[in-house]
Design a protein around this motif. Structure first.
Motif, PDB file in Angstrom:
ATOM      1  N   HIS A   3      84.325  16.043  53.545  1.00  0.00           N
ATOM      2  CA  HIS A   3      85.525  16.217  52.728  1.00  0.00           C
ATOM      3  C   HIS A   3      85.904  17.692  52.621  1.00  0.00           C
ATOM      4  CE1 HIS A   3      82.476  17.050  49.649  1.00  0.00           C
ATOM      5  NE2 HIS A   3      83.436  17.638  48.941  1.00  0.00           N
ATOM      6  N   ALA A   4      84.910  18.587  52.572  1.00  0.00           N
ATOM      7  CA  ALA A   4      85.195  20.017  52.510  1.00  0.00           C
ATOM      8  C   ALA A   4      85.757  20.517  53.838  1.00  0.00           C
ATOM      9  CB  ALA A   4      83.933  20.792  52.142  1.00  0.00           C
ATOM     10  N   LEU A  15      77.412  26.321  62.381  1.00  0.00           N
ATOM     11  CA  LEU A  15      76.984  24.925  62.204  1.00  0.00           C
ATOM     12  C   LEU A  15      77.649  24.295  60.982  1.00  0.00           C
ATOM     13  CD1 LEU A  15      73.153  25.368  62.932  1.00  0.00           C
ATOM     14  CD2 LEU A  15      74.981  24.861  64.547  1.00  0.00           C
ATOM     15  N   LEU A  16      78.962  24.349  60.947  1.00  0.00           N
ATOM     16  CA  LEU A  16      79.721  23.925  59.773  1.00  0.00           C
ATOM     17  C   LEU A  16      79.472  22.471  59.395  1.00  0.00           C
ATOM     18  CD1 LEU A  16      83.159  25.637  60.495  1.00  0.00           C
ATOM     19  CD2 LEU A  16      81.201  26.521  59.197  1.00  0.00           C
ATOM     20  N   HIS A  17      79.243  21.622  60.389  1.00  0.00           N
ATOM     21  CA  HIS A  17      79.037  20.200  60.112  1.00  0.00           C
ATOM     22  C   HIS A  17      77.649  19.929  59.544  1.00  0.00           C
ATOM     23  CE1 HIS A  17      82.635  18.128  61.914  1.00  0.00           C
ATOM     24  NE2 HIS A  17      82.818  19.383  62.296  1.00  0.00           N
ATOM     25  N   GLY A  51      86.966  29.052  50.700  1.00  0.00           N
ATOM     26  CA  GLY A  51      87.106  30.381  51.284  1.00  0.00           C
ATOM     27  C   GLY A  51      86.186  30.589  52.468  1.00  0.00           C
ATOM     28  N   PHE A  52      84.938  30.123  52.348  1.00  0.00           N
ATOM     29  CA  PHE A  52      83.981  30.275  53.450  1.00  0.00           C
ATOM     30  C   PHE A  52      84.468  29.534  54.690  1.00  0.00           C
ATOM     31  CE2 PHE A  52      80.463  28.685  55.985  1.00  0.00           C
ATOM     32  CZ  PHE A  52      79.717  29.831  56.213  1.00  0.00           C
ATOM     33  N   LEU A  53      84.911  28.297  54.504  1.00  0.00           N
ATOM     34  CA  LEU A  53      85.333  27.486  55.640  1.00  0.00           C
ATOM     35  C   LEU A  53      86.618  28.010  56.264  1.00  0.00           C
ATOM     36  CD1 LEU A  53      84.493  23.926  54.276  1.00  0.00           C
ATOM     37  CD2 LEU A  53      83.397  25.099  56.186  1.00  0.00           C
ATOM     38  N   SER A  96      87.734  32.627  62.261  1.00  0.00           N
ATOM     39  CA  SER A  96      86.976  33.574  63.084  1.00  0.00           C
ATOM     40  C   SER A  96      86.477  32.980  64.388  1.00  0.00           C
ATOM     41  CB  SER A  96      85.782  34.110  62.286  1.00  0.00           C
ATOM     42  OG  SER A  96      84.876  33.060  61.970  1.00  0.00           O
ATOM     43  N   LEU A  97      86.603  31.669  64.534  1.00  0.00           N
ATOM     44  CA  LEU A  97      86.029  31.029  65.713  1.00  0.00           C
ATOM     45  C   LEU A  97      86.697  31.485  67.005  1.00  0.00           C
ATOM     46  CD1 LEU A  97      84.005  29.077  66.849  1.00  0.00           C
ATOM     47  CD2 LEU A  97      85.619  27.208  66.454  1.00  0.00           C
TER      48      LEU A  97
END
Length: 275
Positions: free
Chosen positions: A212-213, A204-206, A247-249, A255-256
């Protein structure tokens, strides 16, 4: 009512760790797979309805907000398919390209039928000569589905607190590319591919990161994949993104593809029902 500042137009309300934990605890078996398939269904419906990508993205983000902000009992009574249809209908209604309820009902009937091109609906692939009777919507069925669509839309609105504003990273990404002094159609195309794929992320990145990230991380990954050299030093800090978030993003974007492949193998030969 106080006016919305320009900064608020570029940011979204972020999910809390407790909300993510509650969502995980409230999901039944294959909950992650259902959410992933539901997002794909929403995207496919938006494409068939000829909606702009921004509208499709807004629908998926609103759907994700509903997942984390609603109670399990709020999600009872309607199928994942109906929630998907309600959010795409809602997002289109809020845009300059609204769609008729009949169009929504017809598209979802097709996408969840034996003629569907979606692999989680037809693991063996869509037939080469589909029978229109498989996705025909009678007048009676349409009236029932239309009423369910309207009621489900109101449930979604209540679940998200009637906050339908969604800031997206697309325009920011293009602006950042220009600021970095890069002129490359291949880079921009790959950035948009990552941003679109991020909408399907099980993380759920959004909802966990600001636009901006998301834009900066997509540029970083796309530049590495296309071999385009960006400016030296920690250029991402200029856009207020720290190394940890980046780094996380980057890992999430990377990995998606593996996650999607694993899901496809899991449901090979077994249809996943969203009704």
């Amino acid at each position: 009512m106080a006016p919305i500042s320009s900064v608020e137009y570029l940011s979204n309300p972020l999910v809390t760790s407790n909300q993510l934990l509650d969502l995980k605890n409230s999901e039944r078996d294959n909950g992650l797979s259902v959410r992933f398939a539901q997002a794909q269904l929403t995207s496919a419906a938006g494409i068939l309805l000829r909606l702009p990508q921004e509208v499709i993205a807004q629908a998926i983000v609103l759907l994700q907000r509903f997942w984390v902000s609603s109670r399990p009992e709020d999600r009872e009574g309607f199928s994942p398919k109906t929630f998907s249809a309600a959010t795409i209908y809602l997002a289109a209604k809020l845009s300059a390209t609204p769609v008729a309820p009949r169009s929504v009902v017809n598209v979802y009937a097709y996408l969840t039928s034996k003629a569907s091109p979606l692999l989680f609906v037809n693991p063996q692939g869509a037939p080469t000569d589909p029978d229109p009777a498989d996705y025909y919507v009678s007048e009676g069925t349409y009236e029932r589905e239309r009423q369910r669509l309207f009621v489900c839309e109101s449930v979604v609105l209540v679940g998200i607190g009637f906050d339908t504003r969604v800031a997206l990273p697309y325009s920011l990404a293009l602006t950042y590319i220009q600021v970095l002094g890069v002129s490359s159609a291949s880079l921009a195309r790959r950035v948009f591919e990552h941003l679109n794929a991020g909408l399907l992320s099980p993380q759920l990145l959004h909802l966990t990161h600001q636009p901006h990230a998301l834009a900066v991380a997509a540029i970083y990954v796309a530049a590495r994949e296309t071999g385009i050299k960006l400016v030296e030093q920690n250029w991402w800090e200029v856009f207020d993104v720290d190394r940890e978030d980046l780094g996380f993003l980057v890992l999430a974007y990377g990995s998606l593809a593996n996650f999607a492949e694993a899901e496809a193998k899991k449901w090979k030969g077994i249809a996943l029902s969203l009704d």
